[in-house]
Design an enzyme around this catalytic site. Sequence first.
Site, PDB file in Angstrom:
ATOM      1  N   ARG A   1       0.825  -1.221   0.000  1.00  0.00           N
ATOM      2  CA  ARG A   1       0.000   0.000   0.000  1.00  0.00           C
ATOM      3  C   ARG A   1       0.855   1.265   0.000  1.00  0.00           C
ATOM      4  O   ARG A   1       0.629   2.205  -0.753  1.00  0.00           O
ATOM      5  CB  ARG A   1      -0.940  -0.024   1.209  1.00  0.00           C
ATOM      6  CG  ARG A   1      -1.939   1.100   1.309  1.00  0.00           C
ATOM      7  CD  ARG A   1      -3.026   1.037   0.230  1.00  0.00           C
ATOM      8  NE  ARG A   1      -2.665   1.775  -0.971  1.00  0.00           N
ATOM      9  CZ  ARG A   1      -2.992   1.406  -2.205  1.00  0.00           C
ATOM     10  NH1 ARG A   1      -3.663   0.315  -2.449  1.00  0.00           N
ATOM     11  NH2 ARG A   1      -2.643   2.132  -3.239  1.00  0.00           N
TER      12      ARG A   1
ATOM     13  N   LYS B   1       4.929  40.192  -4.459  1.00  0.00           N
ATOM     14  CA  LYS B   1       3.477  40.265  -4.691  1.00  0.00           C
ATOM     15  C   LYS B   1       2.935  41.564  -4.103  1.00  0.00           C
ATOM     16  O   LYS B   1       3.677  42.312  -3.466  1.00  0.00           O
ATOM     17  CB  LYS B   1       2.791  39.071  -4.042  1.00  0.00           C
ATOM     18  CG  LYS B   1       3.319  37.751  -4.562  1.00  0.00           C
ATOM     19  CD  LYS B   1       2.455  36.613  -4.115  1.00  0.00           C
ATOM     20  CE  LYS B   1       3.046  35.309  -4.620  1.00  0.00           C
ATOM     21  NZ  LYS B   1       2.240  34.171  -4.369  1.00  0.00           N
TER      22      LYS B   1
ATOM     23  N   GLU C   1       4.688  40.267  -9.401  1.00  0.00           N
ATOM     24  CA  GLU C   1       3.312  39.913  -9.791  1.00  0.00           C
ATOM     25  C   GLU C   1       2.532  41.183 -10.127  1.00  0.00           C
ATOM     26  O   GLU C   1       2.592  42.157  -9.376  1.00  0.00           O
ATOM     27  CB  GLU C   1       2.646  39.194  -8.611  1.00  0.00           C
ATOM     28  CG  GLU C   1       1.214  38.800  -8.872  1.00  0.00           C
ATOM     29  CD  GLU C   1       0.586  38.157  -7.645  1.00  0.00           C
ATOM     30  OE1 GLU C   1       0.789  36.953  -7.452  1.00  0.00           O
ATOM     31  OE2 GLU C   1      -0.094  38.860  -6.891  1.00  0.00           O
TER      32      GLU C   1
END
Length: 637
Positions: A106, A173, A202
């Site tokens: 798994r 930003k 940005e």
Amino acid sequence: MQKSAQAPDALLAAAEPLIQLALEEDIGPGDATSLATLAPDTLLDGQIVAKACGVIAGLPVAEAVFAQVDPETAFSARVDEGQAVVVGEVVAEVRGRGQSLLAAERTALNFLQRLSGIATQTRKMVASVATTDATILDTRKTLPGYRVLDKYAVRMGGGVNHRMSLHDMLLIKDNHIDGAGGLTRAVARARERYPVLPIEVEVRDLEELRAALAFDPPLDRILLDNMSLSQMRQAVEMAAGRVPLEASGNVTLERAAEIAATGVDYISVGSLTHSVSALDLSMKIGTQTETAPSNLSARIREIKSELGDSLVILGHHYQRDEVIALADYRGDSLQLSREAAQTDAETIVFCGVHFMAETAAILGKPEQRVMIPDPTAGCYLADTATLEAVEAAWQVLDTALGDADAQITPITYVNSSAELKAFCGRHGGTVCTSGNAERVIRWALAQRPRVFFFPDQHLGRNTTRGLGIAPEAMLLWHPRHPPEAQTIRDSQVILWPGVCNVHQRFRPQQIQTIREQRPGIRVIVHPECRAEVVELADESGSTARIIQQIERSEPGTQWAVGTESRLVYRLQREHPEQVIVPLADVPPFCATMSQITLSNLAEVLEALVRGDVQNEVTVEEDTARWARVALERMLAL
Ligand code: 13P
Ligand code: SF4
């Protein structure tokens, strides 16, 4: 066929603590079920099998999980990292104590499925923008703790990593800008404190973009946050190539192609790693039955000897090794079209992609039939040009030039539908392969003053450049924005914008890097690569030419090969006297060539023995007649 699942140490170093944690949470003091039901000395064989088509990434991590649970478990990868697999394909084999295999299963699959899911989605995204120059990037939206693994999987899918973390690149930003008291101050401070780190800013609208473009020296990149397509187009015009632009925000598979068509340089896609859909893989125990590859090969050989000369199997160089081993002829598309025209066998089974089988059906004798093991194995490049779109372009050319048939020779690369070959036949044109493109284009230009070349822009550009035609005399066709009539009249070569999503992946930077790493290495690439790549390489040529050059070179020659990876790995094995390495750090595989497997080959052959012709490839009569005209013109050159 066994492949070593080697990966960069960085991947395993990052995976190690995660593996410990995962095994601890899953197994803890012991896998109660396996301990109870299996004797400690029971040995088992297991196969990890793909239950969906996708791209594999993370085999070294899966191997490390099994090794961690029981170092005596043997793990053999059956495919390479970054390789496309089809449903039912065995990805890896494991052998060892049953209790260990089942306890590790798994956790190993959880890693492998997640990373393969990321690689698969990235590959789709990369393919959807392949006709443009846009690069698909990831983001920092990775599962906490999985940054290195998730980003590794993006590379395996053909994407490129954005910054790894906050310390290797600055992304300024609006919050930083507000906090610093303005963009100018934020950039000045950033440059002062980290003079060597790349800086990206940005912007949310074109006003902010204007301010970001004003810096001197220019910023390293500008991020267009959530802009509309028309804003992005304007942004590309404003930036005019001075600063690379990155589009970001809400990028879906459906939107990616439209965003790329605006001309942005990068597209960053958070969903690649934050909304992962795991690739469906499972582990089967003791499945070494009749369908084991060795049995399938043996059965196919039996059928071949039973059917004798009435059957011929053709295999393109990009086919899997186990398929190539059964082909009567292996070759590039030119060699195989010649073979198809000459064979007398009643049945041709084409191990390649659909257009190749169609070509064989067109060139074959009327009583011959052509079969393909998987009729859905198409070609990404061929699909970039439909008859409808090419006819619409021809109309525009006709209007601009008065009489297109007198002014232009249409040439279709053999990687195209039979309908396009017929189009060329009807309009005085022909077909070419990567092996004879130069000869064909020379002929075409002797017929009429212009050439319309489709679907591969790179093969067309590379070949006509080689003939001395200046880039200004070439026109790249935009089906949605056809050029002005005068621009058409001024051009000598009109190129369809199609590309192959395998060869499009090679970049000039890879050549520079490999030359730095291995001084003296010779670089050889396929002419479906970009012009910048072909120009930098030492040589270029069809798959047959690549093989020939390597065969002819002095022992000990170092080669970096830029073409489909199955061929590169085969050359590596068949020429141990040379040093052969893939050009790309993440070697590309052709997903559709991979669709032909031993089992679908065996299936069509078994059916044939029963008299049942499956997956026959036929071409409508009129189309076949004109396509034959075009192909025969080529073969006569
Ligand atoms: P070749 O003509 O070199 O065989 O190439 C065919 C092909 O599909 C290349 O991507
Ligand atoms: Fe088509 Fe490219 Fe695959 Fe060749 S390698 S079959 S051109 S997609």
